[in-house]
Design an enzyme around this catalytic site. Structure first.
Site, mmCIF file in Angstrom:
data_model
loop_
_atom_site.group_PDB
_atom_site.id
_atom_site.type_symbol
_atom_site.label_atom_id
_atom_site.label_comp_id
_atom_site.label_asym_id
_atom_site.label_seq_id
_atom_site.Cartn_x
_atom_site.Cartn_y
_atom_site.Cartn_z
ATOM 1 N N LYS A 141 27.252 3.298 -39.354
ATOM 2 C CA LYS A 141 28.102 4.309 -39.984
ATOM 3 C C LYS A 141 28.392 3.852 -41.414
ATOM 4 C CE LYS A 141 27.875 6.278 -35.996
ATOM 5 N NZ LYS A 141 28.571 5.998 -34.757
ATOM 6 N N SER A 173 35.086 10.624 -33.137
ATOM 7 C CA SER A 173 33.880 10.938 -33.892
ATOM 8 C C SER A 173 33.683 12.423 -34.157
ATOM 9 C CB SER A 173 32.650 10.358 -33.195
ATOM 10 O OG SER A 173 32.650 10.667 -31.824
ATOM 11 N N HIS A 232 34.077 4.660 -36.666
ATOM 12 C CA HIS A 232 34.242 5.536 -37.833
ATOM 13 C C HIS A 232 35.400 5.118 -38.740
ATOM 14 C CE1 HIS A 232 31.237 8.348 -36.367
ATOM 15 N NE2 HIS A 232 31.754 8.160 -35.173
HETATM 16 C C1 PLP Z 1 27.964 5.963 -33.300
HETATM 17 C C2 PLP Z 1 28.978 5.520 -32.321
HETATM 18 C C3 PLP Z 1 28.665 4.604 -31.316
HETATM 19 C C4 PLP Z 1 27.245 4.143 -31.078
HETATM 20 O O1 PLP Z 1 26.835 3.267 -32.032
HETATM 21 P P1 PLP Z 1 25.254 3.066 -32.235
HETATM 22 O O2 PLP Z 1 25.160 1.782 -32.965
HETATM 23 O O3 PLP Z 1 24.775 4.225 -33.005
HETATM 24 O O4 PLP Z 1 24.660 2.992 -30.859
HETATM 25 C C5 PLP Z 1 29.673 4.149 -30.511
HETATM 26 N N1 PLP Z 1 30.935 4.604 -30.641
HETATM 27 C C6 PLP Z 1 31.272 5.510 -31.564
HETATM 28 C C7 PLP Z 1 32.677 5.984 -31.657
HETATM 29 C C8 PLP Z 1 30.304 6.003 -32.428
HETATM 30 O O5 PLP Z 1 30.605 6.923 -33.324
#
Ligand code: PLP
Length: 384
Positions: free
Chosen positions: A230, A170, A198
């Protein structure tokens, strides 16, 4: 930390002094171009997605009213799970209320005090916390280093083994070496858990994420996690895998069992987002073209970044410009904001000390001219 008011203000002052105190902004000033959103495909405001949300809320109300195992699991959730299973080419999928909870719940269900987990050092905080909470023995390998992961795996005593990794990291936008990790976990009879938050919607010939990018089967990656906040522009998350895995999670994932089900309208909106992401494949092509254009623009101006040029790696929607100290990253971010570009500075502990950075993310909602303007503004900010 001592439990008195003076200790709290001292802790805050300490963060302030090290330029690590975080603040929230309330929305976005008009005219500011957002280069730090995760809404990669621009779907959070897509008319078809918002219409699905509104229609569902007018029919079913807002809250789901209960957890999934009581009465919270409705037809929209079920349809979304069926569509996600088809989308990821797996037998079943299970919807969680957030990605954070999915990661905690999956690791907690698959690992206990008798298990051992091998984990990438730059994994998302929710994977790290899931490992910690499970009580398993945790070994962390150097970022992206499958050889090191293999060495750690070979030294484990426990027979119950997990290897957990982000698919696309990320903060760096690079991909995990999944083919090597898949080979390694299959040989060691370990579960490979991939969080492709992502990658899904963006990476792979048809947006099916890192598994598609590397042509990996469900057998290679038996536990696949994705999020809706995302590329799909909504909220929530899922785990996909074979039927027994999903049934085990329904039984044992505490973050699944003991929480309120996602609002059905969010599930309906996510179904629409999934449909649009498949139909409007130009969105995926556009966001990746922006990342390549930005990378080329920086190279033309001789601006070094810690990331390899976009041409030399799998391109994703995330592009890090590593600047070093937190103060420097904040300063450049502030200068860019003065020019009309919102690019967040990412500081420790989110990233390792000395690697504070601008995390630039692209969206299909951006236009080429905006990407070019950001390159110019960045060059100016760095030279000032
Ligand atoms: C954003 C993210 C999460 C968390 O997801 P949410 O639904 O926002 O809690 C988990 N893992 C990765 C790699 C992320 O980028």
């Amino acid at each position: 930390m001592q439990h008195d008011a003076a200790a709290l203000s001292a802790a805050l002052a300490d963060l302030e002094q090290r330029q690590l105190r975080r603040t929230r902004r309330i929305g976005l000033a008009p005219g500011l171009i957002n280069f730090c959103s995760n809404d990669y495909l621009g779907l959070s405001t897509h008319p078809e997605v918002t219409r699905a949300f509104i229609d569902s809320a007018s029919r079913h109300g807002v809250g789901s009213g209960a957890s999934h195992l009581v009465t919270g699991h409705g037809p929209e959730h079920q349809a979304l799970e069926d569509e996600l299973a088809a989308f990821t080419g797996r037998e079943k999928a299970l919807v969680f209320s957030t990605g954070y909870m999915a990661n905690m719940g999956v690791i907690g269900a698959l690992a206990d005090q008798n298990a051992a987990i091998v984990s990438d050092k730059l994994n998302h905080a929710s994977l790290i916390d899931g490992c910690r909470l499970s009580g398993a023995e945790v070994k962390r390998y150097r970022h992206g280093d499958a050889t090191h992961a293999g060495e750690l795996m070979a030294a484990l005593e426990s027979e119950a083994r997990l290897l957990v990794t982000d698919g696309v990291f990320s903060m760096d936008g690079d991909l995990a070496p999944l083919p090597e990790l898949a080979r390694l976990t299959r040989a060691a009879n370990a579960w490979l858990v991939v969080d492709d938050a992502h990658g899904l919607g963006v990476v792979g010939a048809t947006g099916r994420g890192c598994c598609e990018q590397f042509a990996l089967s469900p057998h290679d990656v038996p536990v696949l996690i994705g999020t809706f906040g995302k590329a799909f522009g909504t909220f929530g998350a899922f785990v996909a895998g074979d039927a027994d895995l999903i049934d085990l999670l329904v039984q044992k994932s505490r973050t699944y069992v003991y929480t309120t089900a996602l609002p059905p309208a969010v599930a309906a909106a996510t179904r629409a987002a999934l449909r649009v992401s498949e139909r409007e494949s130009w969105r995926r092509e556009k966001v990746l073209a922006h990342a390549r254009r930005f990378s080329r623009g920086l190279a033309e101006r001789g601006i070094g970044t810690a990331a390899p040029a976009a041409d030399a790696r799998v391109v994703t929607s995330i592009f890090p410009v590593v600047l070093g100290e937190a103060g420097r990253a904040l300063e450049i971010s502030r200068r860019l904001e003065d020019q009309g570009f919102l690019v967040m500075a990412i500081r420790p502990p989110t990233v390792p000390a000395g690697t504070a950075r601008l995390r630039v993310t692209f969206s299909a909602a951006h236009e080429e001219a905006q990407v070019d303007a950001l390159v110019s503004a960045l060059a100016g900010a760095l030279a000032a």
